[in-house]
Motif scaffolding. Structure first.
Motif, PDB file in Angstrom:
ATOM      1  N   TRP A  36    -109.933  67.403 -90.387  1.00  0.00           N
ATOM      2  CA  TRP A  36    -110.643  66.137 -90.220  1.00  0.00           C
ATOM      3  C   TRP A  36    -112.141  66.441 -90.241  1.00  0.00           C
ATOM      4  O   TRP A  36    -112.603  67.355 -89.555  1.00  0.00           O
ATOM      5  CB  TRP A  36    -110.287  65.462 -88.900  1.00  0.00           C
ATOM      6  CG  TRP A  36    -109.001  64.711 -88.903  1.00  0.00           C
ATOM      7  CD1 TRP A  36    -107.795  65.129 -88.432  1.00  0.00           C
ATOM      8  CD2 TRP A  36    -108.784  63.390 -89.411  1.00  0.00           C
ATOM      9  NE1 TRP A  36    -106.847  64.167 -88.607  1.00  0.00           N
ATOM     10  CE2 TRP A  36    -107.434  63.072 -89.214  1.00  0.00           C
ATOM     11  CE3 TRP A  36    -109.604  62.438 -90.022  1.00  0.00           C
ATOM     12  CZ2 TRP A  36    -106.867  61.850 -89.592  1.00  0.00           C
ATOM     13  CZ3 TRP A  36    -109.054  61.227 -90.397  1.00  0.00           C
ATOM     14  CH2 TRP A  36    -107.704  60.937 -90.181  1.00  0.00           C
ATOM     15  N   PHE A  37    -112.853  65.655 -91.015  1.00  0.00           N
ATOM     16  CA  PHE A  37    -114.287  65.817 -91.156  1.00  0.00           C
ATOM     17  C   PHE A  37    -114.953  64.468 -90.940  1.00  0.00           C
ATOM     18  O   PHE A  37    -114.304  63.427 -91.016  1.00  0.00           O
ATOM     19  CB  PHE A  37    -114.632  66.350 -92.554  1.00  0.00           C
ATOM     20  CG  PHE A  37    -114.025  67.690 -92.832  1.00  0.00           C
ATOM     21  CD1 PHE A  37    -112.718  67.804 -93.289  1.00  0.00           C
ATOM     22  CD2 PHE A  37    -114.756  68.853 -92.627  1.00  0.00           C
ATOM     23  CE1 PHE A  37    -112.145  69.039 -93.524  1.00  0.00           C
ATOM     24  CE2 PHE A  37    -114.197  70.097 -92.867  1.00  0.00           C
ATOM     25  CZ  PHE A  37    -112.885  70.188 -93.308  1.00  0.00           C
ATOM     26  N   ARG A  38    -116.245  64.489 -90.704  1.00  0.00           N
ATOM     27  CA  ARG A  38    -116.972  63.231 -90.555  1.00  0.00           C
ATOM     28  C   ARG A  38    -118.369  63.379 -91.153  1.00  0.00           C
ATOM     29  O   ARG A  38    -118.905  64.480 -91.233  1.00  0.00           O
ATOM     30  CB  ARG A  38    -117.061  62.800 -89.101  1.00  0.00           C
ATOM     31  CG  ARG A  38    -117.886  63.711 -88.210  1.00  0.00           C
ATOM     32  CD  ARG A  38    -117.764  63.265 -86.751  1.00  0.00           C
ATOM     33  NE  ARG A  38    -118.564  64.093 -85.849  1.00  0.00           N
ATOM     34  CZ  ARG A  38    -118.537  63.995 -84.534  1.00  0.00           C
ATOM     35  NH1 ARG A  38    -117.729  63.099 -83.945  1.00  0.00           N
ATOM     36  NH2 ARG A  38    -119.308  64.777 -83.790  1.00  0.00           N
ATOM     37  N   GLN A  39    -118.886  62.253 -91.578  1.00  0.00           N
ATOM     38  CA  GLN A  39    -120.221  62.244 -92.148  1.00  0.00           C
ATOM     39  C   GLN A  39    -120.937  60.994 -91.693  1.00  0.00           C
ATOM     40  O   GLN A  39    -120.499  59.872 -91.978  1.00  0.00           O
ATOM     41  CB  GLN A  39    -120.167  62.311 -93.678  1.00  0.00           C
ATOM     42  CG  GLN A  39    -121.526  62.508 -94.317  1.00  0.00           C
ATOM     43  CD  GLN A  39    -121.423  62.945 -95.767  1.00  0.00           C
ATOM     44  OE1 GLN A  39    -120.392  62.789 -96.409  1.00  0.00           O
ATOM     45  NE2 GLN A  39    -122.493  63.524 -96.285  1.00  0.00           N
ATOM     46  N   ALA A  40    -122.033  61.206 -90.993  1.00  0.00           N
ATOM     47  CA  ALA A  40    -122.880  60.111 -90.555  1.00  0.00           C
ATOM     48  C   ALA A  40    -123.987  59.905 -91.582  1.00  0.00           C
ATOM     49  O   ALA A  40    -124.327  60.830 -92.328  1.00  0.00           O
ATOM     50  CB  ALA A  40    -123.469  60.423 -89.186  1.00  0.00           C
ATOM     51  N   GLU A  46    -119.444  67.261 -91.570  1.00  0.00           N
ATOM     52  CA  GLU A  46    -119.142  68.309 -90.603  1.00  0.00           C
ATOM     53  C   GLU A  46    -117.662  68.312 -90.235  1.00  0.00           C
ATOM     54  O   GLU A  46    -116.999  67.269 -90.226  1.00  0.00           O
ATOM     55  CB  GLU A  46    -119.983  68.125 -89.328  1.00  0.00           C
ATOM     56  CG  GLU A  46    -119.698  66.868 -88.556  1.00  0.00           C
ATOM     57  CD  GLU A  46    -120.369  66.848 -87.189  1.00  0.00           C
ATOM     58  OE1 GLU A  46    -120.776  67.905 -86.696  1.00  0.00           O
ATOM     59  OE2 GLU A  46    -120.475  65.738 -86.611  1.00  0.00           O
ATOM     60  N   GLY A  47    -117.169  69.500 -89.946  1.00  0.00           N
ATOM     61  CA  GLY A  47    -115.789  69.634 -89.537  1.00  0.00           C
ATOM     62  C   GLY A  47    -115.608  69.190 -88.097  1.00  0.00           C
ATOM     63  O   GLY A  47    -116.420  69.512 -87.241  1.00  0.00           O
ATOM     64  N   VAL A  48    -114.529  68.467 -87.855  1.00  0.00           N
ATOM     65  CA  VAL A  48    -114.234  67.945 -86.524  1.00  0.00           C
ATOM     66  C   VAL A  48    -113.058  68.694 -85.911  1.00  0.00           C
ATOM     67  O   VAL A  48    -113.126  69.172 -84.783  1.00  0.00           O
ATOM     68  CB  VAL A  48    -113.915  66.438 -86.600  1.00  0.00           C
ATOM     69  CG1 VAL A  48    -113.478  65.918 -85.239  1.00  0.00           C
ATOM     70  CG2 VAL A  48    -115.124  65.667 -87.112  1.00  0.00           C
ATOM     71  N   SER A  49    -111.986  68.799 -86.686  1.00  0.00           N
ATOM     72  CA  SER A  49    -110.785  69.449 -86.180  1.00  0.00           C
ATOM     73  C   SER A  49    -109.904  69.844 -87.352  1.00  0.00           C
ATOM     74  O   SER A  49    -110.026  69.283 -88.438  1.00  0.00           O
ATOM     75  CB  SER A  49    -110.022  68.502 -85.244  1.00  0.00           C
ATOM     76  OG  SER A  49    -108.848  69.123 -84.739  1.00  0.00           O
ATOM     77  N   ILE A 102    -105.423  77.801 -97.352  1.00  0.00           N
ATOM     78  CA  ILE A 102    -106.178  78.185 -96.161  1.00  0.00           C
ATOM     79  C   ILE A 102    -105.221  78.506 -95.023  1.00  0.00           C
ATOM     80  O   ILE A 102    -104.389  77.714 -94.644  1.00  0.00           O
ATOM     81  CB  ILE A 102    -107.119  77.058 -95.706  1.00  0.00           C
ATOM     82  CG1 ILE A 102    -108.094  76.676 -96.817  1.00  0.00           C
ATOM     83  CG2 ILE A 102    -107.897  77.490 -94.476  1.00  0.00           C
ATOM     84  CD1 ILE A 102    -108.912  75.449 -96.481  1.00  0.00           C
ATOM     85  N   SER A 103    -105.375  79.698 -94.474  1.00  0.00           N
ATOM     86  CA  SER A 103    -104.579  80.071 -93.310  1.00  0.00           C
ATOM     87  C   SER A 103    -105.297  81.175 -92.547  1.00  0.00           C
ATOM     88  O   SER A 103    -105.460  82.269 -93.066  1.00  0.00           O
ATOM     89  CB  SER A 103    -103.187  80.537 -93.725  1.00  0.00           C
ATOM     90  OG  SER A 103    -102.405  80.832 -92.590  1.00  0.00           O
ATOM     91  N   PRO A 104    -105.728  80.898 -91.317  1.00  0.00           N
ATOM     92  CA  PRO A 104    -105.621  79.626 -90.621  1.00  0.00           C
ATOM     93  C   PRO A 104    -106.601  78.591 -91.154  1.00  0.00           C
ATOM     94  O   PRO A 104    -107.454  78.916 -91.976  1.00  0.00           O
ATOM     95  CB  PRO A 104    -105.955  80.013 -89.181  1.00  0.00           C
ATOM     96  CG  PRO A 104    -106.923  81.146 -89.342  1.00  0.00           C
ATOM     97  CD  PRO A 104    -106.438  81.916 -90.531  1.00  0.00           C
ATOM     98  N   CYS A 105    -106.493  77.391 -90.661  1.00  0.00           N
ATOM     99  CA  CYS A 105    -107.374  76.327 -91.122  1.00  0.00           C
ATOM    100  C   CYS A 105    -108.803  76.616 -90.670  1.00  0.00           C
ATOM    101  O   CYS A 105    -109.043  77.425 -89.760  1.00  0.00           O
ATOM    102  CB  CYS A 105    -106.914  74.972 -90.581  1.00  0.00           C
ATOM    103  SG  CYS A 105    -107.028  74.787 -88.779  1.00  0.00           S
ATOM    104  N   THR A 106    -109.752  75.956 -91.316  1.00  0.00           N
ATOM    105  CA  THR A 106    -111.155  76.125 -90.954  1.00  0.00           C
ATOM    106  C   THR A 106    -111.820  74.755 -90.811  1.00  0.00           C
ATOM    107  O   THR A 106    -111.251  73.736 -91.202  1.00  0.00           O
ATOM    108  CB  THR A 106    -111.921  76.930 -92.013  1.00  0.00           C
ATOM    109  OG1 THR A 106    -112.190  76.066 -93.145  1.00  0.00           O
ATOM    110  CG2 THR A 106    -111.126  78.125 -92.502  1.00  0.00           C
ATOM    111  N   LEU A 107    -113.028  74.763 -90.301  1.00  0.00           N
ATOM    112  CA  LEU A 107    -113.788  73.527 -90.159  1.00  0.00           C
ATOM    113  C   LEU A 107    -114.901  73.447 -91.203  1.00  0.00           C
ATOM    114  O   LEU A 107    -115.866  72.715 -91.031  1.00  0.00           O
ATOM    115  CB  LEU A 107    -114.386  73.433 -88.749  1.00  0.00           C
ATOM    116  CG  LEU A 107    -113.371  73.357 -87.612  1.00  0.00           C
ATOM    117  CD1 LEU A 107    -114.080  73.241 -86.261  1.00  0.00           C
ATOM    118  CD2 LEU A 107    -112.408  72.191 -87.808  1.00  0.00           C
ATOM    119  N   LEU A 108    -114.738  74.213 -92.271  1.00  0.00           N
ATOM    120  CA  LEU A 108    -115.725  74.217 -93.346  1.00  0.00           C
ATOM    121  C   LEU A 108    -115.234  73.347 -94.489  1.00  0.00           C
ATOM    122  O   LEU A 108    -114.214  73.654 -95.117  1.00  0.00           O
ATOM    123  CB  LEU A 108    -115.981  75.639 -93.832  1.00  0.00           C
ATOM    124  CG  LEU A 108    -116.556  76.602 -92.797  1.00  0.00           C
ATOM    125  CD1 LEU A 108    -116.646  78.001 -93.387  1.00  0.00           C
ATOM    126  CD2 LEU A 108    -117.932  76.129 -92.344  1.00  0.00           C
TER     127      LEU A 108
END
Length: 126
Positions: A36-40, A46-49, A102-108
């Motif tokens: 999950w990512f977000r952009q303001a 940015e990576g959230v989770s 991807i393993s493990p997951c990343t926030l990139l």
């Protein structure tokens, strides 16, 4: 057709909660890293989770630790982001993304070359 569709966004007061959903269609969401990512406005995405398919491990950005929870339902082919104690700075468009490499997951965000949803708007305001 392969698709990721986010839902559950909306307007909520500070301190409130929302649950976002990322529904996958056209493929089975059981062997992918999901983020999950977000952009303001005016800011970078940015990576959230994220959650790994290999062992179910989860990761969170420091800014959301203790407030957000990611989970997956393989039967419904859906990943959720439970967001509690929301703050105005959580306001953004939220996206989900997957990548089977991807393993493990990343926030990139740059690591996710698979599929992206179109996003759902979350606005935290009184």
């Amino acid at each position: 057709q392969v698709q990721l569709v986010e839902s559950g966004g909306g307007l909520v007061q500070p301190g409130g909660s929302l649950r976002l959903a990322c529904a996958a269609s056209g493929f089975v969401l059981d062997s992918d890293a999901i983020g999950w990512f977000r952009q303001a406005p005016g800011k970078e995405r940015e990576g959230v989770s994220c959650i790994s398919s290999s062992d179910g491990s989860t990761y969170y950005a420091d800014s959301v630790k203790g407030r957000f929870t990611i989970s997956r339902d393989n039967v419904k082919n859906t990943v959720y982001l439970e967001m509690n104690s929301l703050k105005p700075e959580d306001t953004a468009v939220y996206y989900c993304a997957i990548d089977e490499a991807i393993s493990p997951c990343t926030l990139l965000a740059v690591d996710y070359g698979g599929y992206w949803g179109r996003g759902t708007q979350v606005t935290v305001s009184s």
